[in-house]
Write a protein that holds these residues in place. Sequence first.
Motif, PDB file in Angstrom:
ATOM      1  N   GLY A 130       0.780  -1.231   0.000  1.00 42.20           N
ATOM      2  CA  GLY A 130       0.000   0.000   0.000  1.00 42.20           C
ATOM      3  C   GLY A 130       0.810   1.279   0.000  1.00 42.20           C
ATOM      4  O   GLY A 130       0.254   2.362   0.188  1.00 42.20           O
ATOM      5  N   LYS A 131       2.118   1.181  -0.220  1.00 44.72           N
ATOM      6  CA  LYS A 131       2.981   2.375  -0.170  1.00 44.72           C
ATOM      7  C   LYS A 131       2.496   3.496  -1.075  1.00 44.72           C
ATOM      8  O   LYS A 131       2.414   4.644  -0.639  1.00 44.72           O
ATOM      9  CB  LYS A 131       4.416   2.028  -0.586  1.00 44.72           C
ATOM     10  CG  LYS A 131       5.192   1.180   0.337  1.00 44.72           C
ATOM     11  CD  LYS A 131       6.632   0.990  -0.123  1.00 44.72           C
ATOM     12  CE  LYS A 131       6.834   0.625  -1.566  1.00 44.72           C
ATOM     13  NZ  LYS A 131       6.336  -0.679  -1.994  1.00 44.72           N
ATOM     14  N   GLY A 132       2.197   3.189  -2.310  1.00 42.38           N
ATOM     15  CA  GLY A 132       1.802   4.226  -3.260  1.00 42.38           C
ATOM     16  C   GLY A 132       0.499   4.896  -2.863  1.00 42.38           C
ATOM     17  O   GLY A 132       0.417   6.130  -2.796  1.00 42.38           O
ATOM     18  N   THR A 133      -0.497   4.109  -2.583  1.00 44.43           N
ATOM     19  CA  THR A 133      -1.808   4.643  -2.194  1.00 44.43           C
ATOM     20  C   THR A 133      -1.699   5.485  -0.931  1.00 44.43           C
ATOM     21  O   THR A 133      -2.178   6.625  -0.882  1.00 44.43           O
ATOM     22  CB  THR A 133      -2.798   3.484  -1.961  1.00 44.43           C
ATOM     23  OG1 THR A 133      -2.946   2.756  -3.180  1.00 44.43           O
ATOM     24  CG2 THR A 133      -4.148   3.991  -1.481  1.00 44.43           C
ATOM     25  N   ILE A 134      -1.058   4.946   0.077  1.00 43.48           N
ATOM     26  CA  ILE A 134      -0.968   5.630   1.366  1.00 43.48           C
ATOM     27  C   ILE A 134      -0.113   6.890   1.250  1.00 43.48           C
ATOM     28  O   ILE A 134      -0.448   7.935   1.817  1.00 43.48           O
ATOM     29  CB  ILE A 134      -0.439   4.689   2.459  1.00 43.48           C
ATOM     30  CG1 ILE A 134      -1.392   3.496   2.644  1.00 43.48           C
ATOM     31  CG2 ILE A 134      -0.215   5.426   3.771  1.00 43.48           C
ATOM     32  CD1 ILE A 134      -2.851   3.868   2.907  1.00 43.48           C
ATOM     33  N   SER A 135       0.967   6.844   0.487  1.00 44.30           N
ATOM     34  CA  SER A 135       1.820   8.038   0.363  1.00 44.30           C
ATOM     35  C   SER A 135       1.055   9.176  -0.309  1.00 44.30           C
ATOM     36  O   SER A 135       1.192  10.336   0.086  1.00 44.30           O
ATOM     37  CB  SER A 135       3.113   7.720  -0.391  1.00 44.30           C
ATOM     38  OG  SER A 135       2.862   7.407  -1.742  1.00 44.30           O
ATOM     39  N   ARG A 136       0.245   8.866  -1.307  1.00 47.41           N
ATOM     40  CA  ARG A 136      -0.527   9.911  -1.987  1.00 47.41           C
ATOM     41  C   ARG A 136      -1.573  10.531  -1.050  1.00 47.41           C
ATOM     42  O   ARG A 136      -1.694  11.763  -0.959  1.00 47.41           O
ATOM     43  CB  ARG A 136      -1.199   9.353  -3.246  1.00 47.41           C
ATOM     44  CG  ARG A 136      -0.232   9.152  -4.404  1.00 47.41           C
ATOM     45  CD  ARG A 136      -0.938   8.751  -5.693  1.00 47.41           C
ATOM     46  NE  ARG A 136      -1.439   7.397  -5.673  1.00 47.41           N
ATOM     47  CZ  ARG A 136      -0.697   6.313  -5.897  1.00 47.41           C
ATOM     48  NH1 ARG A 136       0.594   6.435  -6.151  1.00 47.41           N
ATOM     49  NH2 ARG A 136      -1.224   5.109  -5.868  1.00 47.41           N
ATOM     50  N   ILE A 137      -2.313   9.683  -0.349  1.00 43.39           N
ATOM     51  CA  ILE A 137      -3.358  10.182   0.556  1.00 43.39           C
ATOM     52  C   ILE A 137      -2.739  10.974   1.701  1.00 43.39           C
ATOM     53  O   ILE A 137      -3.213  12.057   2.052  1.00 43.39           O
ATOM     54  CB  ILE A 137      -4.209   9.012   1.104  1.00 43.39           C
ATOM     55  CG1 ILE A 137      -4.977   8.332  -0.030  1.00 43.39           C
ATOM     56  CG2 ILE A 137      -5.172   9.519   2.180  1.00 43.39           C
ATOM     57  CD1 ILE A 137      -5.650   7.025   0.388  1.00 43.39           C
ATOM     58  N   LEU A 138      -1.671  10.436   2.285  1.00 40.01           N
ATOM     59  CA  LEU A 138      -1.045  11.089   3.431  1.00 40.01           C
ATOM     60  C   LEU A 138      -0.425  12.430   3.041  1.00 40.01           C
ATOM     61  O   LEU A 138      -0.565  13.424   3.772  1.00 40.01           O
ATOM     62  CB  LEU A 138       0.005  10.164   4.052  1.00 40.01           C
ATOM     63  CG  LEU A 138       0.621  10.628   5.367  1.00 40.01           C
ATOM     64  CD1 LEU A 138      -0.440  10.797   6.448  1.00 40.01           C
ATOM     65  CD2 LEU A 138       1.690   9.621   5.827  1.00 40.01           C
ATOM     66  N   ALA A 139       0.238  12.477   1.905  1.00 38.92           N
ATOM     67  CA  ALA A 139       0.827  13.738   1.443  1.00 38.92           C
ATOM     68  C   ALA A 139      -0.259  14.790   1.261  1.00 38.92           C
ATOM     69  O   ALA A 139      -0.090  15.948   1.661  1.00 38.92           O
ATOM     70  CB  ALA A 139       1.598  13.521   0.142  1.00 38.92           C
TER      71      ALA A 139
END
Length: 175
Positions: free
Chosen positions: A17-26
């Motif tokens: 989930g790195k990509g999904t979570i990094s986008r949402i968190l940013a």
Amino acid sequence: MNSRYSKITLGGLAGTGKGTISRILADKLNFQRASTGDFFREVAKEKGLTLNELDKLSLTDDSVDLLTDKRTEEFGRVNDNFIMESRLAAHFIKDAYKILLVCDNRRYDRVSERDHISLEQARKETLEREETYSERYGKLYNLADFNDPKYYDLVIDTSELTPEEIIDKIIQNIK
């Protein structure tokens, strides 16, 4: 939302989930999002190679990893207020809050869906790539077990969590 951390790395294996979570968190933190993959693509462009060609070259030419990782380290040194999605950023950006995402075998389902390939192909290719990473990182940095939780401040098992639940856990820990 204010965070006491201005540098956050987000690591994990494929399908965690790195990509999904990094986008949402940013977006939620109003932070810049970067990834080692971005730097890898820059290197490919500079060398006039496709991503596949550079990936193959990296198997025999250590300079590819060294250059990509140097850019990750430099980015972390000169920037603040970012999320860095990367398998190795936790090792190169020492003053960051380091988050590791882990997941059970459901990660192969995610890779299969993301890449539009069969589950068996996703599992096979993912495991082969991860073995290659372990060999390369072991040789270059003595980090064959680069995904070891001991390197991280927070470890989240994403197997049964929604992206929103993962984000909530992260935000609770960085306030």
